[in-house]
Design a protein around this motif. Structure first.
Motif, PDB file in Angstrom:
ATOM      1  N   ILE A 171       0.809  -1.146   0.113  1.00  0.00           N
ATOM      2  CA  ILE A 171      -0.058   0.199  -0.145  1.00  0.00           C
ATOM      3  C   ILE A 171       0.988   1.168  -0.106  1.00  0.00           C
ATOM      4  O   ILE A 171       0.824   2.137  -0.570  1.00  0.00           O
ATOM      5  N   ALA A 172       1.903   1.070   0.861  1.00  0.00           N
ATOM      6  CA  ALA A 172       2.778   2.513   0.757  1.00  0.00           C
ATOM      7  C   ALA A 172       3.406   2.558  -0.400  1.00  0.00           C
ATOM      8  O   ALA A 172       3.347   3.875  -0.867  1.00  0.00           O
ATOM      9  N   LEU A 173       3.820   1.718  -1.154  1.00  0.00           N
ATOM     10  CA  LEU A 173       4.378   1.735  -2.528  1.00  0.00           C
ATOM     11  C   LEU A 173       3.444   2.375  -3.478  1.00  0.00           C
ATOM     12  O   LEU A 173       3.784   3.265  -4.251  1.00  0.00           O
ATOM     13  N   SER A 174       2.203   1.959  -3.175  1.00  0.00           N
ATOM     14  CA  SER A 174       1.268   2.525  -4.295  1.00  0.00           C
ATOM     15  C   SER A 174       0.813   3.818  -4.030  1.00  0.00           C
ATOM     16  O   SER A 174       0.661   4.650  -5.026  1.00  0.00           O
ATOM     17  N   VAL A 175       0.996   4.296  -2.840  1.00  0.00           N
ATOM     18  CA  VAL A 175       1.000   5.728  -2.492  1.00  0.00           C
ATOM     19  C   VAL A 175       1.837   6.517  -3.083  1.00  0.00           C
ATOM     20  O   VAL A 175       1.580   7.663  -3.568  1.00  0.00           O
ATOM     21  N   VAL A 176       3.057   6.039  -2.923  1.00  0.00           N
ATOM     22  CA  VAL A 176       4.425   6.764  -3.388  1.00  0.00           C
ATOM     23  C   VAL A 176       4.313   6.938  -4.869  1.00  0.00           C
ATOM     24  O   VAL A 176       4.527   8.003  -5.483  1.00  0.00           O
ATOM     25  N   LYS A 177       3.718   5.800  -5.814  1.00  0.00           N
ATOM     26  CA  LYS A 177       3.895   6.004  -7.032  1.00  0.00           C
ATOM     27  C   LYS A 177       2.631   6.855  -7.490  1.00  0.00           C
ATOM     28  O   LYS A 177       2.937   7.408  -8.586  1.00  0.00           O
ATOM     29  N   LEU A 178       1.416   6.655  -6.885  1.00  0.00           N
ATOM     30  CA  LEU A 178       0.450   7.890  -7.082  1.00  0.00           C
ATOM     31  C   LEU A 178       0.660   9.331  -6.885  1.00  0.00           C
ATOM     32  O   LEU A 178       0.293  10.216  -7.192  1.00  0.00           O
ATOM     33  N   ASP A 179       1.723   9.362  -6.129  1.00  0.00           N
ATOM     34  CA  ASP A 179       2.201  11.009  -5.751  1.00  0.00           C
ATOM     35  C   ASP A 179       1.014  11.565  -4.898  1.00  0.00           C
ATOM     36  O   ASP A 179       0.815  12.601  -5.191  1.00  0.00           O
ATOM     37  N   ILE A 180       0.269  10.877  -4.061  1.00  0.00           N
ATOM     38  CA  ILE A 180      -0.726  11.292  -3.184  1.00  0.00           C
ATOM     39  C   ILE A 180      -0.202  11.912  -2.313  1.00  0.00           C
ATOM     40  O   ILE A 180       0.643  11.183  -1.238  1.00  0.00           O
ATOM     41  N   ASN A 181      -0.509  13.206  -1.414  1.00  0.00           N
ATOM     42  CA  ASN A 181       0.120  13.648  -0.617  1.00  0.00           C
ATOM     43  C   ASN A 181      -0.850  13.110   0.912  1.00  0.00           C
ATOM     44  O   ASN A 181      -1.782  13.618   1.044  1.00  0.00           O
ATOM     45  N   PHE A 182       0.085  12.209   1.438  1.00  0.00           N
ATOM     46  CA  PHE A 182      -0.308  11.637   2.440  1.00  0.00           C
ATOM     47  C   PHE A 182       0.429  12.416   3.826  1.00  0.00           C
ATOM     48  O   PHE A 182       0.336  11.758   4.907  1.00  0.00           O
ATOM     49  N   ASN A 183       1.238  13.309   3.595  1.00  0.00           N
ATOM     50  CA  ASN A 183       1.822  13.801   4.626  1.00  0.00           C
ATOM     51  C   ASN A 183       1.289  14.278   5.883  1.00  0.00           C
ATOM     52  O   ASN A 183       1.723  14.294   7.171  1.00  0.00           O
ATOM     53  N   LYS A 184      -0.069  14.586   5.750  1.00  0.00           N
ATOM     54  CA  LYS A 184      -0.945  15.271   6.703  1.00  0.00           C
ATOM     55  C   LYS A 184      -1.841  14.274   7.387  1.00  0.00           C
ATOM     56  O   LYS A 184      -2.621  14.646   8.164  1.00  0.00           O
ATOM     57  N   VAL A 185      -1.730  13.084   7.084  1.00  0.00           N
ATOM     58  CA  VAL A 185      -2.513  12.017   7.449  1.00  0.00           C
ATOM     59  C   VAL A 185      -1.672  11.207   8.200  1.00  0.00           C
ATOM     60  O   VAL A 185      -0.790  10.518   7.895  1.00  0.00           O
ATOM     61  N   LYS A 186      -2.015  10.976   9.287  1.00  0.00           N
ATOM     62  CA  LYS A 186      -1.107   9.885  10.331  1.00  0.00           C
ATOM     63  C   LYS A 186      -1.645   8.482   9.892  1.00  0.00           C
ATOM     64  O   LYS A 186      -2.830   8.007   9.658  1.00  0.00           O
ATOM     65  N   THR A 187      -0.569   7.585   9.660  1.00  0.00           N
ATOM     66  CA  THR A 187      -0.694   6.252   9.179  1.00  0.00           C
ATOM     67  C   THR A 187      -0.186   5.188  10.025  1.00  0.00           C
ATOM     68  O   THR A 187       1.107   5.631  10.732  1.00  0.00           O
ATOM     69  N   TYR A 188      -0.785   4.099  10.298  1.00  0.00           N
ATOM     70  CA  TYR A 188      -0.110   3.058  11.014  1.00  0.00           C
ATOM     71  C   TYR A 188      -0.236   1.794  10.309  1.00  0.00           C
ATOM     72  O   TYR A 188      -1.179   1.615   9.673  1.00  0.00           O
ATOM     73  N   SER A 189       0.646   0.661  10.849  1.00  0.00           N
ATOM     74  CA  SER A 189       0.675  -0.606  10.098  1.00  0.00           C
ATOM     75  C   SER A 189      -0.442  -1.389  10.844  1.00  0.00           C
ATOM     76  O   SER A 189      -0.676  -2.304  10.215  1.00  0.00           O
ATOM     77  N   THR A 190      -0.952  -1.178  11.978  1.00  0.00           N
ATOM     78  CA  THR A 190      -1.736  -1.819  12.695  1.00  0.00           C
ATOM     79  C   THR A 190      -2.966  -0.713  13.000  1.00  0.00           C
ATOM     80  O   THR A 190      -2.583   0.193  13.844  1.00  0.00           O
TER      81      THR A 190
END
Length: 275
Positions: free
Chosen positions: A244-263
């Motif tokens: 998922i992380a790789l897909s987000v990077v490839k799409l160049d979607i700005n998730f910088n302001k969103v907190k993400t967690y693996s679990t």
């Protein structure tokens, strides 16, 4: 063809309506024993009524006959759908009506010594009436089943987007299964509705149960996050796998302001600390 002949045919069919309905019932119960046999009590009076419709239509002008068939079809089509019959089994009755009513037509034709043209006109009118019956019965039947299917689909989708309050101002939406366009729309609506209803400050979208997270899913998740932000709710995303992380990077979607967690556990632990 004289009016007296059509009236005689109509009366003869009406006199035999229950016998004809019983013959059709026996034939249908034999062919569709699983679908229809336990519905005999409900369907038999409907068959008697339909035989009467055919009989009266033969003696009516075309426009008047069509109006009566339309009114009958609207009510009976829905009723048969509610009885959970199948359209296949219901339309399977049409040849039986043609056979048994046709026998009555033949009897009268022989008694009255109708010409070939007169008999042909009588049969043609019966066929035309049957076409109208099929159409006006099928439309409401299919509409009822389509509406029922849509309602069931919406209920299932609502269950597939369960917003779970965890603590005051915090809720989790554990997503499970495939996310398509229709479900994404439902998730968006449910997330916004529950966020306002529960007066949420934080909303956790957990992707742990989503088997395939492609570019489409990521774009939909981002739109949900943006919509929540507009109503004053901070969205957080858990269940972020490496792919998922790789897909987000490839799409160049700005998730910088969103907190993400693996679990989800990590997300809730963080919220407990800061809430």
């Amino acid at each position: 063809m004289s009016v007296s002949v059509t009236l005689q045919v109509s009366e003869r069919i009406l006199d035999q309506k229950e016998q004809i309905a019983m013959q059709i019932t026996k034939a249908q119960n034999k062919k569709y024993s699983i679908e229809l046999k336990d519905k005999t009590e409900q369907l038999f009076p409907l068959r008697v009524e339909l035989v009467s419709i055919y009989a009266k239509a033969l003696a009516l002008e075309e426009v008047e006959a069509e109006k009566s068939i339309e009114a009958w079809g609207l009510e009976t089509g829905r009723l048969c759908a509610r009885l959970e019959t199948t359209l296949d089994s219901m339309l399977g009755e049409v040849p039986h009506y043609r056979t048994y009513i046709g026998e009555v037509l033949k009897e009268v034709a022989m008694e009255q010594e109708l010409s070939l043209q007169e008999f042909y006109d009588l049969i043609s009118k019966l066929d035309h009436t049957m076409n109208l019956v099929v159409y006006y019965f099928s439309v409401p039947f299919v509409e009822y089943q389509t509406n029922l299917l849509e309602q069931s689909r919406n209920e299932i989708l609502e269950l597939s987007a369960p917003v779970v309050p965890i603590m005051e101002g915090v809720a989790v939406l554990p997503l499970i299964g495939t996310i398509d366009t229709y479900r994404a729309k439902m998730i968006m609506e449910e997330s916004l509705k529950q966020s306002v209803h529960l007066r949420l400050n934080y909303f956790v979208l957990d992707l742990s149960g989503v088997p395939i997270v492609d570019t489409f899913v990521i774009q939909q998740i981002f739109q949900i996050i943006e919509a929540l932000r507009l109503v004053g709710v901070e969205a957080r995303v858990s269940g972020i796998k490496p792919e998922i992380a790789l897909s987000v990077v490839k799409l160049d979607i700005n998730f910088n302001k969103v907190k993400t967690y693996s679990t989800l556990k990590q997300a809730l632990a963080d919220l407990v600390i800061h809430c």
